[in-house]
Design a protein around this motif. Sequence first.
Motif, PDB file in Angstrom:
ATOM      1  N   MET A   1       0.824  -1.111   0.000  1.00 21.59           N
ATOM      2  CA  MET A   1      -0.078   0.181   0.187  1.00 21.59           C
ATOM      3  C   MET A   1       0.928   1.356  -0.024  1.00 21.59           C
ATOM      4  SD  MET A   1      -2.109   1.308   3.097  1.00 21.59           S
ATOM      5  CE  MET A   1      -2.945   3.073   3.165  1.00 21.59           C
ATOM      6  N   LEU A   2       0.551   2.108  -0.726  1.00 19.44           N
ATOM      7  CA  LEU A   2       1.031   3.511  -0.592  1.00 19.44           C
ATOM      8  C   LEU A   2       0.608   4.758  -0.064  1.00 19.44           C
ATOM      9  CD1 LEU A   2       2.342   3.398  -4.420  1.00 19.44           C
ATOM     10  CD2 LEU A   2       3.746   3.016  -2.481  1.00 19.44           C
ATOM     11  N   PHE A   3       1.126   5.444   0.668  1.00 17.21           N
ATOM     12  CA  PHE A   3       0.404   6.761   1.179  1.00 17.21           C
ATOM     13  C   PHE A   3       1.204   7.838   0.492  1.00 17.21           C
ATOM     14  CE2 PHE A   3      -1.608   5.708   5.063  1.00 17.21           C
ATOM     15  CZ  PHE A   3      -1.343   4.293   5.270  1.00 17.21           C
ATOM     16  N   ILE A   4       0.524   8.702  -0.055  1.00 19.67           N
ATOM     17  CA  ILE A   4       0.780   9.991  -0.673  1.00 19.67           C
ATOM     18  C   ILE A   4       0.349  11.181   0.109  1.00 19.67           C
ATOM     19  CG2 ILE A   4       1.038  11.376  -2.987  1.00 19.67           C
ATOM     20  CD1 ILE A   4       0.772   8.810  -4.449  1.00 19.67           C
ATOM     21  N   HIS A  19     -13.831   0.259  -4.002  1.00 22.11           N
ATOM     22  CA  HIS A  19     -13.273  -1.250  -4.579  1.00 22.11           C
ATOM     23  C   HIS A  19     -13.093  -1.125  -5.876  1.00 22.11           C
ATOM     24  CE1 HIS A  19     -15.001  -2.292  -0.586  1.00 22.11           C
ATOM     25  NE2 HIS A  19     -16.257  -1.743  -1.097  1.00 22.11           N
ATOM     26  N   LEU A  20     -12.410   0.082  -6.514  1.00 22.49           N
ATOM     27  CA  LEU A  20     -12.070   0.189  -7.840  1.00 22.49           C
ATOM     28  C   LEU A  20     -10.589  -0.690  -8.065  1.00 22.49           C
ATOM     29  CD1 LEU A  20     -12.376   3.962  -8.394  1.00 22.49           C
ATOM     30  CD2 LEU A  20     -13.813   2.015  -8.899  1.00 22.49           C
ATOM     31  N   GLN A  21     -10.432  -1.410  -9.037  1.00 20.60           N
ATOM     32  CA  GLN A  21      -9.372  -2.030  -9.218  1.00 20.60           C
ATOM     33  C   GLN A  21      -7.992  -1.246  -9.796  1.00 20.60           C
ATOM     34  OE1 GLN A  21      -9.281  -5.424  -8.842  1.00 20.60           O
ATOM     35  NE2 GLN A  21     -11.320  -4.846  -7.817  1.00 20.60           N
ATOM     36  N   ARG A  22      -7.632  -0.431  -8.816  1.00 19.43           N
ATOM     37  CA  ARG A  22      -6.425   0.330  -8.833  1.00 19.43           C
ATOM     38  C   ARG A  22      -5.778   0.380  -7.550  1.00 19.43           C
ATOM     39  NH1 ARG A  22      -7.352   5.247  -8.594  1.00 19.43           N
ATOM     40  NH2 ARG A  22      -9.303   5.032  -7.443  1.00 19.43           N
ATOM     41  N   PHE A  23      -4.554   0.838  -7.758  1.00 15.64           N
ATOM     42  CA  PHE A  23      -3.479   0.909  -6.542  1.00 15.64           C
ATOM     43  C   PHE A  23      -4.008   1.707  -5.372  1.00 15.64           C
ATOM     44  CE2 PHE A  23      -0.237  -0.227  -9.762  1.00 15.64           C
ATOM     45  CZ  PHE A  23       0.368  -1.465  -9.164  1.00 15.64           C
ATOM     46  N   SER A  24      -3.408   1.566  -4.294  1.00 16.04           N
ATOM     47  CA  SER A  24      -3.738   2.261  -3.034  1.00 16.04           C
ATOM     48  C   SER A  24      -2.895   3.586  -2.947  1.00 16.04           C
ATOM     49  CB  SER A  24      -3.773   1.411  -1.816  1.00 16.04           C
ATOM     50  OG  SER A  24      -3.918   2.243  -0.783  1.00 16.04           O
ATOM     51  N   ALA A 377      -5.753   9.636   0.277  1.00 17.15           N
ATOM     52  CA  ALA A 377      -6.559   8.919  -0.602  1.00 17.15           C
ATOM     53  C   ALA A 377      -6.428   7.472  -0.015  1.00 17.15           C
ATOM     54  CB  ALA A 377      -5.684   8.891  -2.023  1.00 17.15           C
ATOM     55  N   ASP A 378      -7.443   6.573  -0.481  1.00 15.75           N
ATOM     56  CA  ASP A 378      -7.662   5.308  -0.047  1.00 15.75           C
ATOM     57  C   ASP A 378      -7.013   4.443  -1.215  1.00 15.75           C
ATOM     58  OD1 ASP A 378      -8.664   2.795   0.174  1.00 15.75           O
ATOM     59  OD2 ASP A 378     -10.582   3.330  -0.041  1.00 15.75           O
ATOM     60  N   ASN A 379      -6.327   3.676  -0.955  1.00 19.21           N
ATOM     61  CA  ASN A 379      -5.588   2.690  -1.984  1.00 19.21           C
ATOM     62  C   ASN A 379      -6.230   1.462  -2.285  1.00 19.21           C
ATOM     63  OD1 ASN A 379      -4.849   1.150   0.065  1.00 19.21           O
ATOM     64  ND2 ASN A 379      -2.694   1.113  -0.205  1.00 19.21           N
ATOM     65  N   ASN A 380      -7.545   1.139  -1.730  1.00 22.71           N
ATOM     66  CA  ASN A 380      -8.165  -0.026  -1.752  1.00 22.71           C
ATOM     67  C   ASN A 380      -7.427  -1.301  -1.487  1.00 22.71           C
ATOM     68  OD1 ASN A 380     -10.677   1.342  -2.535  1.00 22.71           O
ATOM     69  ND2 ASN A 380      -9.777   2.146  -4.375  1.00 22.71           N
ATOM     70  N   PHE A 381      -6.338  -1.179  -1.133  1.00 22.40           N
ATOM     71  CA  PHE A 381      -5.213  -2.416  -0.667  1.00 22.40           C
ATOM     72  C   PHE A 381      -4.999  -3.009  -2.158  1.00 22.40           C
ATOM     73  CE2 PHE A 381      -7.677  -2.044   3.079  1.00 22.40           C
ATOM     74  CZ  PHE A 381      -6.609  -2.147   4.057  1.00 22.40           C
ATOM     75  N   ASN A 382      -4.902  -2.330  -3.051  1.00 21.06           N
ATOM     76  CA  ASN A 382      -4.490  -2.462  -4.385  1.00 21.06           C
ATOM     77  C   ASN A 382      -3.223  -2.071  -5.050  1.00 21.06           C
ATOM     78  OD1 ASN A 382      -4.453  -2.507  -7.359  1.00 21.06           O
ATOM     79  ND2 ASN A 382      -6.656  -2.319  -7.410  1.00 21.06           N
ATOM     80  N   PRO A 383      -2.138  -2.846  -5.667  1.00 25.22           N
ATOM     81  CA  PRO A 383      -0.971  -2.242  -5.966  1.00 25.22           C
ATOM     82  C   PRO A 383      -0.832  -1.299  -6.909  1.00 25.22           C
ATOM     83  CG  PRO A 383      -1.306  -4.541  -6.690  1.00 25.22           C
ATOM     84  CD  PRO A 383      -2.305  -4.110  -5.782  1.00 25.22           C
TER      85      PRO A 383
END
Length: 390
Positions: A1-4, A19-24, A377-383
């Motif tokens: 997960m990334l925090f920006i 729940h989008l298919q994108r990175f967090s 931003a919410d990364n949705n646990f998505n890389p």
Amino acid sequence: MLFITNFVQICSSTVNMKHLQRFSLIIVIVFSSCATARHDGKDTGINRLKFLSQYVVPFNKEYDSTTIGGLSGIDYYPDKNEYYLISDDRSDKNPSRFYTAQILINQNKIDSVVFTRTTFLKNKMGNFYPNSRQDPSHTPDPEALRYDPKKNTFIWSSEGERIVNPQKVILENPAVTEINTEGNYIDTFQLPSQLLMQATENGPRQNGVFEGLTFDDNYKNLFVSVEEPLYQDGPRAGTGDSTGTIRILKFDMKTKKPVAQYAYKIDPVAYPPITPSAFKINGISDILWLEKNKLLVLERSYSTGRLACTIKVFLADISSAENISNINSLKDKPGVKIVPKKLLLNMDDLGIYIDNIEGMTFGPTLSNGKRSLIFIADNNFNPLEKTQFL
């Protein structure tokens, strides 16, 4: 997960997808005003925001044996210089929780984000909330969190669940819940009838309910925003000039009962999706009290085929809006006085990648005397997504 994390300045005129298919990504944006922005009812005259910096937390960073991600709400307590970050993990990776953190600022830029504590949310029985495999009818969907320094408690929101198909029907009402500093359940706010989940096309849409929370100046009232239009209030936002109308609820903190509702018109979806039938959305992802019945409103738009989100910050004033508590369907009552709004910032204009911004809070006063505003931003646990602070 990334925090920006990004910093932006607030300037005055006088001087879900989840729940989008994108990175967090987590983004914090700090803005400063020519006159210091306040939270005590005094006029600030804010009319624009100036971007200062951003910071990203690495994907799948771990803290306290939990995976950091899904950060959907942020609040700041200046007396302790602490930030509170709620995760929308539905007890899937780890039990539902929020984090305490420090955001270290140097020369008006975010230097680092340091996590200092994990607090797990607990139900009425004092247990961790179950995930959807264990008990889908009691699985929370945490989205927003605010700290009440007068009571030393937290308020958090859940979007509930609505699954209606031939195989199963799962209806879990959205919720606004008060907890103590250890995450223990205290009480739940009473919902108006329009916000109860139903198997028919009435009430809230799935994954489109309580995304934003904010207190007024004296913590006597709590405002809660609904992300997307209720079924009976009309269609979801579309592209072009297709808007939608959502509700902002006002609760009395003493009785925990709703005392007013206001209609707010969201913008159309910013960009067409890759195909006309592909997923698209625009709705409110957070709200923040400013002063004298004025709110900052965060609208988040996403369209399939475009990785970035379009994030707009509006100044809204509820003082002239009509109380629609007794109106069950806005489709049946055209012409109500809605909440007027003014665009302060379209993050598309910043010239940087913007992910799934879902939370905002005022931060510390900067060295130049201007107030900071921080977004996450919410990364949705998505890389493919980032945990981004602006």
